[in-house]
Design an enzyme around this catalytic site. Structure first.
Site, short mmCIF file in Angstrom:
data_model
loop_
_atom_site.label_atom_id
_atom_site.label_comp_id
_atom_site.label_asym_id
_atom_site.label_seq_id
_atom_site.Cartn_x
_atom_site.Cartn_y
_atom_site.Cartn_z
CB CYS A 187 6.09 -3.93 2.04
SG CYS A 187 4.81 -4.73 1.02
CB CYS A 247 3.99 -3.14 -1.44
SG CYS A 247 5.25 -4.32 -0.89
#
Length: 324
Positions: free
Chosen positions: A150, A230
């Site tokens: 992420c 993400c």
């Protein structure tokens, strides 16, 4: 008896005519001599100029010979050096894909690389090289699934050299598909199989048919990488093209459509601005990119000079968030 007036006149005209002829012949002879002399002088001058030109040329050729020897030596040194550095890479990439795959895979120290190679080969060996669908690589992706990273996942389109030059030095900032185990292990390789053979070939592999082994892998891998995107996602696009968001690109057709909110919070476009740039963040194609994003994903774009990207790549003391 005296000659008649008519006879005297005839004799005088004859004499004048003879004198005129002699004078004309004398002039012609003189003119011929002058022309010969002029031609001779011209030939001598041309000969002299030719000789001077030849001497000058020989002098010019003679003077830089030491420099020629030096330049030749430098050229040989460069060729030997480049050959020594690139030779093994090129040979590894093209002639023996298995050893390349295994040696690259082992750098990650995460999986049984031989098993991954076996799963990779099953996708294309003993098959028509134009009939290897994207799904053929599902077992390979399942054997080495991509892990979400992420806020660090970088996507790109038409900026391969720039983006990989950056991530090679700053993996603390961003990671591309080609920096992952499978992407790194197969980057730059060519492969295919043939019906009736269990071997991997690196020559005679078609790339123009839709379901060729190489393109099918990269489409499948791109999809799987985008599926785990993400946080804040970054995409590096090119300002050197009139259509930075190309609807025919893998980024447009495969990756963008897989960014889903709320898992993906934002897409931040870095528009690489090079000399004589043709586009920037105001380009009309980027509106199509915004429209293609899943509802709830924020969008931003920033024009960044390539020199700034290179500077950030070479200076690890620059914080990732301040690179652009």
């Amino acid at each position: 008896m005296f000659p008649s007036f008519y006879a005297l006149q005839m004799e005088q005209e004859k004499q004048e005519k003879q004198e005129e002829q002699e004078e004309q012949e004398e002039q012609e002879e003189q003119q011929e001599q002058e022309e010969q002399q002029e031609q001779q002088e011209q030939e001598e001058q041309e000969k002299q100029e030719e000789q001077e030109e030849q001497e000058e040329q020989e002098e010019q050729e003679e003077t830089p010979r030491p420099w020629k020897r030096i330049l030749s030596a430098i050229t040989v040194l460069i060729i030997v050096t480049i050959g020594g550095v690139l030779g093994p890479i090129l040979q590894t990439n093209e002639s023996d894909p298995k050893s390349t795959f295994l040696s690259r895979c082992k750098k990650f120290n995460q999986y049984d690389c031989q098993k991954l190679w076996d799963a990779f080969q099953q996708a294309y060996v003993n098959k028509d090289p134009c009939k290897v669908p994207v799904e053929a690589y599902d077992p390979l992706i399942a054997a080495a699934p991509f892990k979400p990273q992420c806020n660090k996942m970088m996507f790109w389109s038409k900026t391969k050299v720039v983006v990989h030059g950056f991530t090679a030095k700053r993996k603390d900032c961003f990671v591309t598909l080609e920096d992952t185990l499978l992407g790194y292990s197969l980057n730059g390789l060519t492969w295919c199989g043939k019906q009736g053979s269990n071997d991997t070939f690196t020559t005679g592999c078609p790339r123009t048919c839709e379901n060729n082994p190489v393109d099918s892998f990269w489409i499948r891998a791109s999809a799987a990488y985008a599926d785990v995107a993400c946080g804040d996602v970054t995409a590096m696009l090119s300002g050197s093209t009139t259509t930075p968001f190309d609807p025919t690109s893998t980024f447009a057709k495969v990756e963008v459509t897989r960014f889903k909110a709320p898992k993906v919070r934002s897409l931040n476009v870095v528009m690489v601005i090079q000399k004589n740039a043709k586009s920037n963040c105001k380009n009309a194609s980027l509106q199509k990119l915004k429209n293609a994003l899943h509802k709830g994903i924020a969008y931003s774009c920033k024009d960044v000079p390539e020199s700034r990207i290179q500077e950030c790549g070479s200076k690890p003391q620059i914080a990732c968030r301040t690179c652009w």
